[in-house]
Design an enzyme around this catalytic site. Structure first.
Site, mmCIF file in Angstrom:
data_model
loop_
_atom_site.group_PDB
_atom_site.id
_atom_site.type_symbol
_atom_site.label_atom_id
_atom_site.label_comp_id
_atom_site.label_asym_id
_atom_site.label_seq_id
_atom_site.Cartn_x
_atom_site.Cartn_y
_atom_site.Cartn_z
ATOM 1 N N ASP A 63 0.822 -1.210 0.000
ATOM 2 C CA ASP A 63 0.000 0.000 0.000
ATOM 3 C C ASP A 63 0.861 1.267 0.000
ATOM 4 O O ASP A 63 2.067 1.224 0.292
ATOM 5 C CB ASP A 63 -0.892 -0.022 1.256
ATOM 6 N N ASP B 61 -10.674 2.282 -2.935
ATOM 7 C CA ASP B 61 -11.171 2.119 -1.571
ATOM 8 C C ASP B 61 -12.689 2.214 -1.533
ATOM 9 O O ASP B 61 -13.306 1.982 -0.503
ATOM 10 C CB ASP B 61 -10.584 3.205 -0.650
HETATM 11 C C1 GLA Z 1 -5.625 2.040 2.320
HETATM 12 C C2 GLA Z 1 -6.064 0.840 1.509
HETATM 13 C C3 GLA Z 1 -7.150 0.101 2.280
HETATM 14 C C4 GLA Z 1 -6.612 -0.334 3.602
HETATM 15 C C5 GLA Z 1 -6.107 0.869 4.387
HETATM 16 C C6 GLA Z 1 -5.390 0.457 5.652
HETATM 17 O O1 GLA Z 1 -6.604 3.001 2.389
HETATM 18 O O2 GLA Z 1 -6.497 1.213 0.247
HETATM 19 O O3 GLA Z 1 -7.594 -1.018 1.531
HETATM 20 O O4 GLA Z 1 -5.578 -1.256 3.418
HETATM 21 O O5 GLA Z 1 -5.194 1.642 3.607
HETATM 22 O O6 GLA Z 1 -4.915 1.519 6.346
#
Ligand code: GLA
Length: 733
Positions: free
Chosen positions: A482, A552
């Site tokens: 990420d 997200d």
């Molecule tokens: C990002 C990712 C999510 C999750 C969060 C965790 O926003 O896109 O899927 O993993 O971080 O903090």
């Protein structure tokens, strides 16, 4: 098959396969001109020779005889234009010299034809598995005054409608120069009506489709955020005004790069269009010492005369099979359950185990432990940088969870955000200079975190060491990589003043080096990219990780737009898509489990919710979805994908997946809002064989021609908002 020829007499390069041609000329024995990119031409007879024409205020280069005013760099169609000798349009290359001048003149020197496709040093690129698949033309241009060589590479594949380009600059002079701009690709197209398609967006609303006429002036689609970004995906398409999904001409362009990019479209005074793609010159300066060279990222140019969908399919196949790598490249991907939206930071080993239990009962194959398993990380203000398991939360540690998951015959996945650090972390306390920062200025936070300076080897080494300590001791089958903020105060503590303009790019190069190392060494792991959802959904990242979290935003209705837009360029096998709970956490919308499942299984399928809280009826639906996906996932992940109805144009969305021999297909129809006493909607399919006979949903029999030309009513009627319907289409013999 010869793919590239050079006509000595006419001074013309012809790159051609059965379906496309790309023609380059040499004008006045010096200047590289763009002649043509499009449908294959058997033999070229000078039809695109640029007319000699005198245009006022368009200067003639030095050496042109007196009163011969009919040749100007300002008007001809070029391949790699510089600024300073009369072309007043945007240049593809700009180089600052010790005397303060940025004017260059690159003229033709020589060429070479190579079988196959050379790799790009330190950068992701498409590749061949067999040298017979492609040929590469390398044209060398020189600036004699500076001793610079500019090598332009053009690869044509025998059976793909794409030209892959890159540029390499070599300093054979005795003094250093500073590269201010080096595009990967530049093409000038003759005057014609064109429209521009791009994929702008934002966090939780990535890759919306925008289409608008190209008019005179310059339009720039770019990122200055340090990554390819949610806001401006590195993709554009130029299409004829009448081009639709299945008919008409579309030229697609993408950059295989994950950092600051610039896609530039300029329509000049004579309505000719210049298109360019490369590293964003904004904030970029690269000192090129004597005997050093600089490699640009790769740019991919696709031609389709079968509409936008034809362009997408060429990209899909290319990115899936000749850009992505590793053992998961074309392997069936597991159905996953991720605990993020189920627990956020609030979990312990027991809670995790109960999610795993329910997932195993439902046939789910991979459990992913998301953010919060490491360091001091009970909320998103601390812990990043300390990749050490938190045994307060996980009493038997990560291996305890991994063992538990594996005992259930599931795979185990883990979340990392390697490029980041919180102020409240041991790493930052010990090495505050590891974060990007500008001396004497405050450090901007975003999600309360800083960006590690990945241009520095020792910073990457520290994070790699920490990750290795986990990967070498715990049985991990999947990693989600990420990146949850963009770069600010970009300045590296160890680079000198003359090199600060290199840091954005050196960050990306450092990242690529680390990704290459880790994904090669741990090649049994399925790697998934992520950046606050789909903020780094680009061809560069896809070279290392065959899939990426698309957004997200897990709301099924919003996902129709996001996945539809993403599919313009990226293959379905690259798009993570999960069923989440309702009301949805991003939009607060309530949708049924069926449509959530249908949207998510139109990508790499997974769940991200509390399965334990589900009713028995809901669990039965999940069981059915999982069983359905397992039967059909090869088709859904790797079948040919056709967009049928656009969510950007109406209340309806539809698409279909078709296998190679057109014996199986699955169509999906989605309706956002109920229509009172609405019209009887018809879905017409695409991609089937007209002369084959098919059975739909184990029921009625139709010819392929009927399903495509007549179509089917959406009947029985759909009731209420947010409805979907599946059509499983099988050939009967
Ligand atoms: C990002 C990712 C999510 C999750 C969060 C965790 O926003 O896109 O899927 O993993 O971080 O903090």
């Amino acid at each position: 098959m010869t793919l590239i020829t050079f006509d000595e007499n006419k001074q013309i390069f012809h790159l051609s396969n059965a379906s496309i041609s790309y023609l380059i000329g040499i004008e006045k024995e010096a200047y590289l001109s763009h002649l043509y990119f499009g449908k294959a031409i058997k033999t070229y007879h000078d039809g695109r020779k640029y007319p000699a024409i005198n245009r006022s205020f368009s200067p003639n280069p030095d050496g042109i005889p007196l009163k011969t005013r009919d040749f100007s760099l300002d008007t001809i169609l070029q391949e790699m234009p510089s600024y300073g000798h009369g072309d007043f349009r945007n240049p593809a290359v700009q180089i600052k010299q010790v005397n303060g001048s940025s004017i260059t003149e690159f003229v033709y020197d020589s060429y070479e034809i190579i079988f196959g496709k050379p790799e790009l040093d330190g950068l992701p690129a498409t590749y061949v598995e067999d040298k017979k698949e492609a040929e590469t033309l390398v044209i060398t241009l020189v600036d004699k005054l500076l001793g610079l060589k500019l090598k332009l590479s053009y690869t044509i594949y025998a059976n793909r409608d794409v030209i892959a380009r890159n540029a390499l600059l070599e300093n054979n002079g005795v003094v250093p120069v500073v590269i201010e701009k080096l595009a990967s690709l530049s093409v000038d197209l003759p005057a014609q009506d064109l429209e521009l398609i791009s994929l702008p967006g934002r966090h939780i609303k990535e890759r919306e489709i925008e289409r608008q006429p190209i008019q005179r002036g310059t339009r720039i689609i770019d990122s200055k955020r340090g990554t390819s970004s949610h806001q401006a995906n590195p993709f554009i398409a130029l299409v004829a005004p009448k081009t639709d999904e299945l008919t008409g001409i579309a030229i697609g362009l993408t950059l295989v790069y994950s950092g600051n990019h610039e896609m530039l479209i300029e329509q000049d005074q004579f309505s000719q269009t210049r298109v360019m793609a490369g590293i964003n010159p904004f904030g970029f300066e690269w000192e090129l010492g004597s005997n050093a060279c600089f490699q640009s990222p790769e740019a991919l140019l696709v031609y389709s005369d079968q509409g936008i969908n034809g362009m997408s399919q060429t990209f899909h196949d290319l990115l899936q099979t000749r850009l992505a790598r590793g053992r998961y490249r074309q392997a069936e991907r597991p159905i996953l359950i991720n605990n993020w939206e189920a627990t956020y930071f609030d979990f312990d080993a027991d809670k995790i185990k109960s999610i795993v239990d329910s997932a195993a009962d439902l046939g789910i194959e991979l459990f992913v432990l998301d953010d919060g398993w490491f360091g001091k990380r009970d909320e998103d203000i601390s812990g990043l940088g300390d990749w050490i398991e938190n045994t307060e939360k996980l009493k038997d540690g990560l291996q305890g969870i991994a063992d538990y998951v594996h005992q259930k015959n599931m795979s185990f996945g883990l979340w990392f955000e390697p490029e980041m650090v919180n102020a409240d972390s041991d790493l930052f306390r010990e090495h505050p200079d590891y974060a990007l920062q500008t001396p004497g200025r405050g450090m901007s936070t975003s999600r309360d975190q800083y960006v590690l300076d990945f241009s520095r080897q020792e910073v990457r080494a520290e994070i790699t060491k920490q990750m290795r300590a986990i990967l070498d001791t715990i049985d991990i089958d999947y990693i989600k990589w990420d990146m949850n903020r963009h770069l600010t105060e970009v300045h590296s503590s160890t680079a000198g003043a003359a090199h600060q303009g290199e840091i954005f790019h050196r960050y990306v190069l450092g990242l690529y080096e680390m990704l290459e190392e880790l994904t090669t060494e741990y090649d049994h792991i399925l790697w998934e990219g992520c950046s606050g959802g789909g903020g780094r959904f680009d061809a560069g990242f896809l070279h290392y990780m065959p899939q990426s979290w698309t957004s997200d935003n897990t709301d099924a209705i919003e996902r129709l737009d996001i996945q539809y837009g993403t599919s313009l360029l990226y293959p379905i096998s690259s798009m993570g898509a999960h069923v989440s709970s309702v009301p949805n956490h991003q939009t607060y919308r309530e949708t049924g489990l069926e449509i959530r499942g249908d949207v998510a299984m139109s990508g790499i399928f997974g769940y991200e919710l509390n399965l334990q809280d589900m009713s028995q009826t809901e669990k039965t639906v999940v069981l059915e979805q999982v069983a359905f996906y397992k039967i059909h996932r090869k088709l859904l992940q790797y079948g040919k994908f056709y967009r049928l109805l656009s969510p950007f144009e109406s209340n309806q969305t539809a698409w279909i997946f078709v296998n190679d021999d057109q014996s199986q297909a699955i169509g999906f129809y989605f309706r956002k809002y109920a229509e009172s006493a609405g019209p009887l909607r018809v879905i017409k399919f695409t991609g089937l064989a007209p002369d084959k006979t098919y059975q739909v949903n184990d029921d009625a029999i139709y010819g392929g021609d009927e399903l495509m030309s007549i179509g089917l009513y959406i009947y029985p009627f759909l009731e209420g908002d947010y409805q979907s319907r599946k059509f499983v289409i099988n050939e009967v013999k």
